[in-house]
Design a protein around this motif. Structure first.
Motif, mmCIF file in Angstrom:
data_model
loop_
_atom_site.group_PDB
_atom_site.id
_atom_site.type_symbol
_atom_site.label_atom_id
_atom_site.label_comp_id
_atom_site.label_asym_id
_atom_site.label_seq_id
_atom_site.Cartn_x
_atom_site.Cartn_y
_atom_site.Cartn_z
ATOM 1 N N ARG A 154 0.836 -1.213 0.000
ATOM 2 C CA ARG A 154 0.000 0.000 0.000
ATOM 3 C C ARG A 154 0.865 1.254 0.000
ATOM 4 N N CYS A 169 0.459 4.043 -2.781
ATOM 5 C CA CYS A 169 0.101 5.428 -2.435
ATOM 6 C C CYS A 169 1.298 6.374 -2.546
ATOM 7 N N PHE A 228 -5.249 4.618 4.650
ATOM 8 C CA PHE A 228 -5.213 3.418 3.838
ATOM 9 C C PHE A 228 -4.002 2.522 4.121
#
Length: 195
Positions: free
Chosen positions: A20, A24, A67
Motif C-alpha cells: 500500500r 500510495c 489506507f
C-alpha cells in the motif's frame, strides 16, 4: 473498546502495508517528480522541489493514515509533523542526488534527471516506510494514546469503621455520615464496612 479491537484487526501486516505504501507513496512520488520538473521550468529547482515535497507530504500522510497503515481515520497533527520530519530527510536526499548530478554532468537531460530523482526518491521512500511504520503510525503507540484518552478515573469512597453492635447506634452513625456528605457527591446510601 470494540472499535479499537476492530481497527486493530483491520490493521494490515508488514507486507500489505509496504504494498500500500508503494502504491500510495509511489503514486504521489511519481506525480511529484513530473510536477517538480514542470514547476522547475518557472522557478529554481530547489524551490520547486520544496513546494512539491510539502504538498505531496500532506497528501501522502493522509493516504497513509487512512489506507496504508490502517490508522482508521485522518492523520493527527503529531503524525503530520513526524511525517514532515521524514520528508525533510527525503528532501535532503533528493537535493544531494540532484546536486551531485549537476556536478558530474554539465547539462543533464530531463530523462537523466528523472532517473536520478526517482532513484533518490525510492531510496528515501524505503527509509520513510520504516520510520512511518515503526514510529509515526505504530500500533502500540496509538493504542496507548487511545487508552489514555478513553479511560476515566473511577472515584469510590470506602468507609472503614467498626460497625456498632446496637442497631440504634448504627442508624445514628449512618445519619451523621450522610449529613456531612453533600447530596451531589452522595447519590446513594453510605455503606459501612467492618474492618
Amino acid at each position: 473498546m470494540g472499535t479499537e479491537q476492530n481497527q486493530q484487526q483491520a490493521a494490515p501486516g508488514a507486507f500489505a502495508s509496504f504494498a500500500r505504501f508503494v502504491f500510495c507513496g509511489g503514486g504521489v512520488g511519481l506525480a511529484s517528480s513530473f510536477a517538480v520538473a514542470a514547476l522547475a521550468s518557472w522557478i529554481p529547482w530547489g524551490l520547486a522541489n520544496a513546494l512539491i515535497t510539502a504538498v505531496s507530504t500532506l497528501l501522502a500522510t493522509e493516504l497513509h493514515a487512512r489506507f496504508t497503515f490502517g490508522a482508521g481515520g485522518r492523520a493527527t497533527w503529531r503524525q503530520h509533523v513526524q511525517s514532515a520530519g521524514s520528508a525533510v530527510g527525503a528532501f535532503a536526499v533528493t537535493c544531494v542526488a540532484m546536486f551531485v548530478l549537476q556536478q558530474l554532468v554539465a547539462a543533464p537531460g530531463a530523462v537523466l534527471e528523472q532517473v536520478v530523482y526517482l532513484s533518490a526518491s525510492a531510496l528515501a521512500g524505503v527509509a520513510r516506510f520504516a520510520v512511518l511504520r515503526l514510529v509515526v503510525f505504530a500500533r502500540n503507540r496509538s493504542q496507548a494514546a487511545a487508552t489514555v484518552r478513553t479511560s476515566r478515573p473511577v472515584h469510590a469512597t470506602v468507609i472503614h469503621t467498626a460497625a456498632p453492635a446496637d442497631p440504634a447506634a448504627l442508624h445514628r452513625a449512618f445519619r451523621a455520615r450522610a449529613d456531612r456528605v453533600p447530596a451531589a457527591l452522595h447519590p446513594g446510601p453510605v455503606l459501612a464496612v467492618a474492618s
